[in-house]
Motif scaffolding. Structure first.
Motif, PDB file in Angstrom:
ATOM      1  N   TYR A   1       7.819  -3.021 -11.382  1.00  0.00           N
ATOM      2  CA  TYR A   1       6.498  -3.141 -10.782  1.00  0.00           C
ATOM      3  C   TYR A   1       5.585  -1.989 -11.191  1.00  0.00           C
ATOM      4  O   TYR A   1       4.364  -2.170 -11.331  1.00  0.00           O
ATOM      5  N   TYR A   2       6.162  -0.818 -11.409  1.00  0.00           N
ATOM      6  CA  TYR A   2       5.352   0.325 -11.826  1.00  0.00           C
ATOM      7  C   TYR A   2       4.706   0.072 -13.188  1.00  0.00           C
ATOM      8  O   TYR A   2       3.568   0.495 -13.444  1.00  0.00           O
ATOM      9  N   SER A   3       5.410  -0.625 -14.062  1.00  0.00           N
ATOM     10  CA  SER A   3       4.847  -0.956 -15.362  1.00  0.00           C
ATOM     11  C   SER A   3       3.582  -1.810 -15.198  1.00  0.00           C
ATOM     12  O   SER A   3       2.565  -1.587 -15.866  1.00  0.00           O
ATOM     13  N   LEU A   4       3.621  -2.766 -14.280  1.00  0.00           N
ATOM     14  CA  LEU A   4       2.433  -3.577 -14.000  1.00  0.00           C
ATOM     15  C   LEU A   4       1.323  -2.739 -13.386  1.00  0.00           C
ATOM     16  O   LEU A   4       0.141  -2.934 -13.686  1.00  0.00           O
ATOM     17  N   TYR A   5       1.707  -1.828 -12.533  1.00  0.00           N
ATOM     18  CA  TYR A   5       0.746  -0.945 -11.863  1.00  0.00           C
ATOM     19  C   TYR A   5      -0.101  -0.187 -12.890  1.00  0.00           C
ATOM     20  O   TYR A   5      -1.331  -0.145 -12.791  1.00  0.00           O
ATOM     21  N   GLY A   6       0.559   0.424 -13.883  1.00  0.00           N
ATOM     22  CA  GLY A   6      -0.169   1.177 -14.893  1.00  0.00           C
ATOM     23  C   GLY A   6      -1.075   0.307 -15.739  1.00  0.00           C
ATOM     24  O   GLY A   6      -2.228   0.667 -16.014  1.00  0.00           O
ATOM     25  N   ARG A   7      -0.581  -0.863 -16.153  1.00  0.00           N
ATOM     26  CA  ARG A   7      -1.394  -1.752 -16.980  1.00  0.00           C
ATOM     27  C   ARG A   7      -2.542  -2.367 -16.203  1.00  0.00           C
ATOM     28  O   ARG A   7      -3.597  -2.663 -16.756  1.00  0.00           O
TER      29      ARG A   7
ATOM     30  N   MET B   1      18.532   9.115  -3.237  1.00  0.00           N
ATOM     31  CA  MET B   1      17.904   8.024  -3.989  1.00  0.00           C
ATOM     32  C   MET B   1      18.912   6.905  -4.234  1.00  0.00           C
ATOM     33  O   MET B   1      20.135   7.110  -4.238  1.00  0.00           O
ATOM     34  N   ARG B   2      18.383   5.691  -4.458  1.00  0.00           N
ATOM     35  CA  ARG B   2      19.201   4.505  -4.730  1.00  0.00           C
ATOM     36  C   ARG B   2      18.811   3.966  -6.102  1.00  0.00           C
ATOM     37  O   ARG B   2      17.671   3.550  -6.318  1.00  0.00           O
ATOM     38  N   GLU B   3      19.772   3.963  -7.026  1.00  0.00           N
ATOM     39  CA  GLU B   3      19.474   3.655  -8.423  1.00  0.00           C
ATOM     40  C   GLU B   3      19.034   2.211  -8.624  1.00  0.00           C
ATOM     41  O   GLU B   3      18.119   1.924  -9.400  1.00  0.00           O
ATOM     42  N   LYS B   4      19.655   1.266  -7.932  1.00  0.00           N
ATOM     43  CA  LYS B   4      19.292  -0.140  -8.101  1.00  0.00           C
ATOM     44  C   LYS B   4      17.841  -0.374  -7.682  1.00  0.00           C
ATOM     45  O   LYS B   4      17.087  -1.077  -8.368  1.00  0.00           O
ATOM     46  N   GLU B   5      17.449   0.218  -6.564  1.00  0.00           N
ATOM     47  CA  GLU B   5      16.077   0.068  -6.095  1.00  0.00           C
ATOM     48  C   GLU B   5      15.088   0.698  -7.082  1.00  0.00           C
ATOM     49  O   GLU B   5      13.985   0.180  -7.302  1.00  0.00           O
ATOM     50  N   HIS B   6      15.505   1.810  -7.695  1.00  0.00           N
ATOM     51  CA  HIS B   6      14.639   2.458  -8.689  1.00  0.00           C
ATOM     52  C   HIS B   6      14.337   1.510  -9.842  1.00  0.00           C
ATOM     53  O   HIS B   6      13.185   1.415 -10.293  1.00  0.00           O
ATOM     54  N   GLU B   7      15.344   0.809 -10.319  1.00  0.00           N
ATOM     55  CA  GLU B   7      15.145  -0.112 -11.438  1.00  0.00           C
ATOM     56  C   GLU B   7      14.144  -1.202 -11.085  1.00  0.00           C
ATOM     57  O   GLU B   7      13.294  -1.578 -11.905  1.00  0.00           O
ATOM     58  N   THR B   8      14.224  -1.727  -9.869  1.00  0.00           N
ATOM     59  CA  THR B   8      13.280  -2.755  -9.440  1.00  0.00           C
ATOM     60  C   THR B   8      11.868  -2.185  -9.360  1.00  0.00           C
ATOM     61  O   THR B   8      10.899  -2.809  -9.825  1.00  0.00           O
ATOM     62  N   TYR B   9      11.753  -0.995  -8.782  1.00  0.00           N
ATOM     63  CA  TYR B   9      10.436  -0.383  -8.663  1.00  0.00           C
ATOM     64  C   TYR B   9       9.808  -0.126 -10.028  1.00  0.00           C
ATOM     65  O   TYR B   9       8.586  -0.272 -10.203  1.00  0.00           O
ATOM     66  N   MET B  10      10.593   0.230 -11.021  1.00  0.00           N
ATOM     67  CA  MET B  10      10.043   0.512 -12.340  1.00  0.00           C
ATOM     68  C   MET B  10       9.455  -0.734 -12.989  1.00  0.00           C
ATOM     69  O   MET B  10       8.491  -0.645 -13.774  1.00  0.00           O
TER      70      MET B  10
ATOM     71  N   TRP C   1       0.830  -1.208   0.000  1.00  0.00           N
ATOM     72  CA  TRP C   1       0.000   0.000   0.000  1.00  0.00           C
ATOM     73  C   TRP C   1       0.863   1.255   0.000  1.00  0.00           C
ATOM     74  O   TRP C   1       0.526   2.266  -0.625  1.00  0.00           O
ATOM     75  N   TYR C   2       1.969   1.242   0.706  1.00  0.00           N
ATOM     76  CA  TYR C   2       2.914   2.364   0.639  1.00  0.00           C
ATOM     77  C   TYR C   2       3.458   2.505  -0.784  1.00  0.00           C
ATOM     78  O   TYR C   2       3.569   3.609  -1.324  1.00  0.00           O
ATOM     79  N   GLU C   3       3.830   1.364  -1.384  1.00  0.00           N
ATOM     80  CA  GLU C   3       4.340   1.392  -2.757  1.00  0.00           C
ATOM     81  C   GLU C   3       3.290   1.931  -3.713  1.00  0.00           C
ATOM     82  O   GLU C   3       3.605   2.682  -4.649  1.00  0.00           O
ATOM     83  N   ALA C   4       2.025   1.554  -3.484  1.00  0.00           N
ATOM     84  CA  ALA C   4       0.940   1.995  -4.361  1.00  0.00           C
ATOM     85  C   ALA C   4       0.816   3.511  -4.365  1.00  0.00           C
ATOM     86  O   ALA C   4       0.636   4.140  -5.426  1.00  0.00           O
ATOM     87  N   VAL C   5       0.913   4.136  -3.193  1.00  0.00           N
ATOM     88  CA  VAL C   5       0.838   5.596  -3.124  1.00  0.00           C
ATOM     89  C   VAL C   5       2.053   6.224  -3.804  1.00  0.00           C
ATOM     90  O   VAL C   5       1.934   7.225  -4.530  1.00  0.00           O
ATOM     91  N   ALA C   6       3.237   5.653  -3.591  1.00  0.00           N
ATOM     92  CA  ALA C   6       4.441   6.166  -4.252  1.00  0.00           C
ATOM     93  C   ALA C   6       4.293   6.076  -5.771  1.00  0.00           C
ATOM     94  O   ALA C   6       4.668   7.011  -6.507  1.00  0.00           O
ATOM     95  N   PHE C   7       3.715   4.981  -6.266  1.00  0.00           N
ATOM     96  CA  PHE C   7       3.480   4.831  -7.706  1.00  0.00           C
ATOM     97  C   PHE C   7       2.435   5.840  -8.195  1.00  0.00           C
ATOM     98  O   PHE C   7       2.572   6.401  -9.295  1.00  0.00           O
ATOM     99  N   ALA C   8       1.385   6.069  -7.414  1.00  0.00           N
ATOM    100  CA  ALA C   8       0.362   7.038  -7.804  1.00  0.00           C
ATOM    101  C   ALA C   8       0.973   8.430  -7.945  1.00  0.00           C
ATOM    102  O   ALA C   8       0.668   9.173  -8.885  1.00  0.00           O
ATOM    103  N   LEU C   9       1.864   8.785  -7.021  1.00  0.00           N
ATOM    104  CA  LEU C   9       2.543  10.077  -7.110  1.00  0.00           C
ATOM    105  C   LEU C   9       3.485  10.130  -8.310  1.00  0.00           C
ATOM    106  O   LEU C   9       3.585  11.155  -9.001  1.00  0.00           O
ATOM    107  N   TYR C  10       4.155   9.026  -8.571  1.00  0.00           N
ATOM    108  CA  TYR C  10       5.072   8.989  -9.715  1.00  0.00           C
ATOM    109  C   TYR C  10       4.303   9.133 -11.025  1.00  0.00           C
ATOM    110  O   TYR C  10       4.806   9.746 -11.983  1.00  0.00           O
ATOM    111  N   SER C  11       3.085   8.615 -11.079  1.00  0.00           N
ATOM    112  CA  SER C  11       2.281   8.772 -12.297  1.00  0.00           C
ATOM    113  C   SER C  11       1.935  10.241 -12.536  1.00  0.00           C
ATOM    114  O   SER C  11       1.803  10.679 -13.680  1.00  0.00           O
TER     115      SER C  11
END
Length: 499
Positions: A478-484, A467-476, A374-384
């Motif tokens: 999942y973010y792709s799935l989030y949008g779809r 920010m941590r670049e490796k973690e960003h790559e992993t999050y992206m 749920w925390y990740e979901a809000v972070a993804f919503a803000l990133y969108s």
């Protein structure tokens, strides 16, 4: 004695009363809570008199501090949640509970308005699409469903306007920030959109007079002064909506800066000198405190409310710090994707039918993993929202976070990683909107000539989270799935809401 500004911030859950000196230092603050009623799914309303009682309670708490004795109040200023609809009578008394920003009961009223005037015409005039979150369709709902209350309505105002009327005795006034986010305002004309108002069957007389946020709207009456134990005649600034105040309170000064207000709902904003053209009509536009600049803003409706809800469901007895420490130990990438749309969603989807959804649950899924998603979901919503900025050619070089969620280092690190940007935690993140309102008060009492001049006097430094670049790559990934996931479920959400 320390010259200071007394600010009342009418929030979603409480009134924050605070004193600021003229260098932006928070001297003292207190909070007085009140309830929100959710009688039907999609409804969210409050009793406006609770705001006034909370103002009185908060002021008395401040006066119990020794700090208060060393201050002289030069002006009062106000801020409060926006997008609301509060109908008051000739004497300024509420005739119906306030429909607050998160209320989405007016779906049929939005359909009615857009059957008469197209969304593109509305967006071109106001910089905002017509939506259930705005004030105008909520007002039409009161007209249609509570006709007795509507028949007694003299003015439709917002939360901070009601408190100002209790302080000064003046009713029927507001400021440019709140007016420009009602759906009934014309950015082109810098005033009420009379043609739209009349087209939907209303009289423009029901809408208040509009002033800049730093305008002296009145002075504390003897009655209010007695109730609050303040000096009669202190000037009261018009004040501004919380999102506009938070922009300046976050110390945003140019077009390369953005900030996130991480509270019950969450938004991002950047300053421009005009409305940003967007064929998809995704962003909101409302005036800055100076009534010249314009906030280009995106909002996710459920942020802190979503993570608080998850903690209540998965670990109701845990303390938030201990709970988030557990969540921080969970590796990124647990095959869970969540959509945080517990109250519908605004930017970029503008979908009142959307609801919270989790994908990827299995017998091995733990409650901690579900909560972290749920925390990740809000972070993804803000990133969108930030992706929408970039599509419009708006790129930020600095990201500041304010609001209650900013106290969570766990969440800020996650946001930093998702955005691939260092995050600056505001030095008084809990009071950024109040600080922004205090700037309007400083100008109103003549201490400074402009908002920018008042802001330049501040002396404050915040914490920087890298920010941590490796973690960003992993999050992206999942973010792709989030949008779809949203796009796949969009028609099903609408069908579900018809059952």
């Amino acid at each position: 004695m320390i010259p200071s500004i007394l600010v009342y911030d009418i929030g979603t859950t409480s009134v924050k009363s605070a004193l600021f000196d003229f260098k932006g230092k928070l001297l003292i603050s207190e909070s007085a809570p009140y309830p929100t009623s959710y009688p039907v799914s999609g409804w969210a309303q409050q009793n406006a008199d609770d705001y006034w009682h909370a103002v009185i309670a908060g002021t008395r708490k401040l006066q119990n501090s020794s700090v208060w004795e060393n201050c002289t109040i030069e002006a009062l200023s106000l801020t409060g949640h926006m997008n609301g609809t509060l109908c008051v009578d000739e004497e300024g008394k509420p005739v119906h509970p306030q429909l607050i920003h998160s209320d989405t009961r007016s779906i049929s009223q939005v359909a009615y308005i857009t059957s008469l005037v197209s969304q593109k015409e509305i967006y071109r005039a106001s910089g905002n699409r017509m939506d259930e979150f705005l004030s105008l369709p909520k007002l039409l709902w009161i007209r249609d469903e509570a006709p007795d209350a509507f028949s007694r309505c003299r003015f439709v105002i917002n939360s901070k306007d009601y408190i100002r009327s209790r302080l000064t005795g003046r009713i029927g006034t507001t400021d440019f920030t709140d007016a420009s986010l009602t759906g009934a305002f014309s950015m082109e004309r810098r005033g009420w959109n009379q043609e739209l108002i009349e087209t939907v069957g209303l009289s423009a007389d029901i809408f208040p007079e509009i002033y800049p946020s730093f305008h002296v709207d009145g002075y504390i009456t003897s009655e209010a002064a007695t109730l609050l134990n303040l000096k009669e005649g202190i000037p009261v600034a018009t004040g501004a909506g919380d999102a506009a105040c938070a922009t300046r309170g976050a110390m945003v000064t140019d077009e390369r800066e953005t900030y996130i207000s991480l509270g019950s709902s969450s938004w991002m904003s950047m300053l421009r000198t005009s409305v940003e053209h967007d064929d998809a009509m995704r962003m909101q536009h409302f005036y800055d405190l100076d009534a010249v600049h314009i906030n280009v803003c995106g909002t996710t409706q459920a942020a802190g409310t979503a993570t608080d809800w998850s903690r209540t469901v998965f670990s109701p007895d845990s303390k938030i710090d201990e709970w988030e420490n557990k969540l921080a130990d969970i590796p990124i990438g647990n095959r869970l994707v969540t959509l945080p749309y517990l109250q519908g969603e605004r930017t970029p989807h503008w979908d009142a039918h959307a609801r919270g959804t989790m994908m990827g649950l299995s017998f091995s899924t733990t409650k901690e993993e579900m909560a972290k998603s749920w925390y990740e979901a809000v972070a993804f919503a803000l990133y969108s929202i930030y992706e929408t900025y970039r599509e419009l050619g708006m790129n930020a070089s600095k990201l500041t976070v304010v609001g209650g969620g900013a106290q969570s280092s766990f969440w800020l690190q996650m946001i930093s990683d998702v955005f691939k940007m260092d995050v600056h935690r505001h030095p008084f993140y809990l009071h950024a909107a109040s600080y922004g309102a205090s700037l309007a008060g400083m100008v109103a009492c003549g201490a400074f000539s402009t908002i920018e001049e008042a802001l330049s006097s501040a002396d404050a430094e915040g914490e920087r989270i890298q920010m941590r670049e490796k973690e960003h790559e992993t999050y992206m990934t999942y973010y792709s799935l989030y949008g779809r996931m949203y796009e796949a479920l969009k028609p099903l959400y609408r069908e579900l809401n018809t059952l």
